[in-house]
Design a protein around this motif. Sequence first.
Motif, PDB file in Angstrom:
ATOM      1  N   ALA A 127       0.909  -1.118   0.177  1.00  0.00           N
ATOM      2  CA  ALA A 127       0.161  -0.015   0.156  1.00  0.00           C
ATOM      3  C   ALA A 127       0.849   1.332  -0.071  1.00  0.00           C
ATOM      4  CB  ALA A 127      -0.998  -0.062   1.257  1.00  0.00           C
ATOM      5  N   ALA A 128       2.311   1.292   0.658  1.00  0.00           N
ATOM      6  CA  ALA A 128       3.016   2.347   0.612  1.00  0.00           C
ATOM      7  C   ALA A 128       3.729   2.506  -0.482  1.00  0.00           C
ATOM      8  CB  ALA A 128       3.720   2.378   1.867  1.00  0.00           C
ATOM      9  N   LEU A 129       3.893   1.697  -1.721  1.00  0.00           N
ATOM     10  CA  LEU A 129       5.146   1.676  -2.661  1.00  0.00           C
ATOM     11  C   LEU A 129       4.709   2.839  -3.487  1.00  0.00           C
ATOM     12  CD1 LEU A 129       4.788  -2.039  -4.349  1.00  0.00           C
ATOM     13  CD2 LEU A 129       6.459  -0.988  -2.800  1.00  0.00           C
ATOM     14  N   PRO A 130       5.783   3.462  -3.756  1.00  0.00           N
ATOM     15  CA  PRO A 130       6.001   4.974  -4.327  1.00  0.00           C
ATOM     16  C   PRO A 130       5.469   4.483  -5.862  1.00  0.00           C
ATOM     17  CG  PRO A 130       8.286   4.161  -4.051  1.00  0.00           C
ATOM     18  CD  PRO A 130       7.137   3.048  -3.156  1.00  0.00           C
ATOM     19  N   HIS A 138       8.475  -4.576  -8.501  1.00  0.00           N
ATOM     20  CA  HIS A 138       7.094  -4.940  -8.389  1.00  0.00           C
ATOM     21  C   HIS A 138       7.171  -6.502  -8.475  1.00  0.00           C
ATOM     22  CE1 HIS A 138       5.224  -1.017  -9.538  1.00  0.00           C
ATOM     23  NE2 HIS A 138       4.556  -1.235  -8.293  1.00  0.00           N
ATOM     24  N   MET A 139       8.067  -7.087  -9.298  1.00  0.00           N
ATOM     25  CA  MET A 139       8.047  -8.569  -9.448  1.00  0.00           C
ATOM     26  C   MET A 139       8.550  -9.310  -8.360  1.00  0.00           C
ATOM     27  SD  MET A 139       8.878  -9.046 -13.507  1.00  0.00           S
ATOM     28  CE  MET A 139      10.120  -7.713 -13.573  1.00  0.00           C
ATOM     29  N   GLU A 140       9.637  -8.530  -7.519  1.00  0.00           N
ATOM     30  CA  GLU A 140      10.169  -8.766  -6.494  1.00  0.00           C
ATOM     31  C   GLU A 140       9.192  -9.124  -5.204  1.00  0.00           C
ATOM     32  OE1 GLU A 140      14.196  -8.954  -4.139  1.00  0.00           O
ATOM     33  OE2 GLU A 140      13.915  -7.222  -5.095  1.00  0.00           O
ATOM     34  N   VAL A 175      10.627 -11.055 -18.922  1.00  0.00           N
ATOM     35  CA  VAL A 175      10.706 -10.901 -20.410  1.00  0.00           C
ATOM     36  C   VAL A 175       9.633  -9.835 -20.933  1.00  0.00           C
ATOM     37  CG1 VAL A 175      10.616 -12.039 -22.573  1.00  0.00           C
ATOM     38  CG2 VAL A 175      11.754 -13.326 -20.767  1.00  0.00           C
ATOM     39  N   ALA A 176       8.515 -10.164 -20.394  1.00  0.00           N
ATOM     40  CA  ALA A 176       7.277  -9.356 -20.859  1.00  0.00           C
ATOM     41  C   ALA A 176       7.145  -8.067 -20.168  1.00  0.00           C
ATOM     42  CB  ALA A 176       5.966 -10.014 -20.656  1.00  0.00           C
ATOM     43  N   ALA A 177       7.528  -7.893 -18.984  1.00  0.00           N
ATOM     44  CA  ALA A 177       7.385  -6.694 -18.286  1.00  0.00           C
ATOM     45  C   ALA A 177       7.869  -5.117 -19.015  1.00  0.00           C
ATOM     46  CB  ALA A 177       8.358  -6.734 -16.854  1.00  0.00           C
ATOM     47  N   PRO A 178       8.996  -5.082 -19.395  1.00  0.00           N
ATOM     48  CA  PRO A 178       9.239  -4.103 -20.195  1.00  0.00           C
ATOM     49  C   PRO A 178       8.256  -3.605 -21.254  1.00  0.00           C
ATOM     50  CG  PRO A 178      11.232  -5.405 -20.267  1.00  0.00           C
ATOM     51  CD  PRO A 178       9.980  -6.194 -19.714  1.00  0.00           C
ATOM     52  N   ARG A 179       7.404  -4.412 -21.741  1.00  0.00           N
ATOM     53  CA  ARG A 179       6.460  -4.025 -22.789  1.00  0.00           C
ATOM     54  C   ARG A 179       5.006  -3.920 -22.183  1.00  0.00           C
ATOM     55  NH1 ARG A 179       7.677  -8.887 -26.706  1.00  0.00           N
ATOM     56  NH2 ARG A 179       8.905  -9.795 -24.935  1.00  0.00           N
ATOM     57  N   LEU A 180       4.909  -4.124 -20.730  1.00  0.00           N
ATOM     58  CA  LEU A 180       3.675  -4.024 -20.245  1.00  0.00           C
ATOM     59  C   LEU A 180       3.492  -2.339 -19.928  1.00  0.00           C
ATOM     60  CD1 LEU A 180       3.409  -7.212 -18.134  1.00  0.00           C
ATOM     61  CD2 LEU A 180       2.049  -6.671 -20.027  1.00  0.00           C
ATOM     62  N   ASP A 182       1.425  -1.175 -17.281  1.00  0.00           N
ATOM     63  CA  ASP A 182       1.409  -1.061 -15.868  1.00  0.00           C
ATOM     64  C   ASP A 182       1.461  -2.256 -15.076  1.00  0.00           C
ATOM     65  OD1 ASP A 182       0.592   0.290 -13.446  1.00  0.00           O
ATOM     66  OD2 ASP A 182      -1.410   0.450 -13.861  1.00  0.00           O
ATOM     67  N   VAL A 183       2.669  -2.402 -14.816  1.00  0.00           N
ATOM     68  CA  VAL A 183       3.024  -3.743 -13.874  1.00  0.00           C
ATOM     69  C   VAL A 183       2.456  -3.417 -12.557  1.00  0.00           C
ATOM     70  CG1 VAL A 183       4.731  -5.025 -13.057  1.00  0.00           C
ATOM     71  CG2 VAL A 183       5.014  -4.327 -15.525  1.00  0.00           C
ATOM     72  N   GLY A 184       2.523  -2.135 -11.991  1.00  0.00           N
ATOM     73  CA  GLY A 184       2.219  -1.864 -10.683  1.00  0.00           C
ATOM     74  C   GLY A 184       0.715  -2.358 -10.368  1.00  0.00           C
ATOM     75  N   SER A 185      -0.085  -2.176 -11.483  1.00  0.00           N
ATOM     76  CA  SER A 185      -1.601  -2.560 -11.189  1.00  0.00           C
ATOM     77  C   SER A 185      -1.876  -3.944 -10.712  1.00  0.00           C
ATOM     78  CB  SER A 185      -2.561  -2.079 -12.223  1.00  0.00           C
ATOM     79  OG  SER A 185      -2.246  -2.621 -13.397  1.00  0.00           O
TER      80      SER A 185
END
Length: 224
Positions: A127-130, A138-140, A175-180, A182-185
Amino acid sequence: MMRSVPHHEPQQARTNGSLTEVAYEALKERLVLLDIEPGAPLSEQSLSAELAVGRTPLREAFKRLESDHLVVTYSRRGTFATPVDITALSEISEIRRVLEPLAAGLGAVRADAEDRRHLEKLRDGLAALPADTSARDHMEWDLQVHRAIYRATHNAHLETALVRYGNLATRIWSVAAPRLADVGSHIVEHIELLEAVRGGGSERAERLMLEHMQAFEVRIRTVL
């Protein structure tokens, strides 16, 4: 129940065992999050010095990582990080869509006081992630949340299986994350899930985990 180490077991055996675990855990995270690139060689000499472990425990760690499909060792060539098999997403997802909701439901029922404190801590941390949190971080967080839920099942066999498949899925996601967009959502979805598991709502936890798994696969497929 884990077997306790007999008092007569040689000190060197105990030391090697603990050092193997140190090397295994350190390398596993790097391989899963692609800090070690797929196909990259793993140098025994440099890793032994960096991790402050001898060649014997390092080689034992390599064997464990190979059984996890994270490295491959070739005779006379050495050990390499495995390629990321994107085509395995469907097979991995089939397994996770069954086992992940099961773990969430069991965790909601079986979590002890320590588990619930840890789940609460993870919820508050998420909840406190900037806003500028990196995709890798985020993946960690995603790994931490899922592994905490696995531990809360108090089923070692289920936990082992889910950690393995979760690691493989995370490599594909990396592998996919750089093309996503909004990973954070995707990670923020865990807040409600953690509240359900911590609060003992097994049916709700199962439903939220299944929805999370389905959304994950859809997101990945949009960019692969």
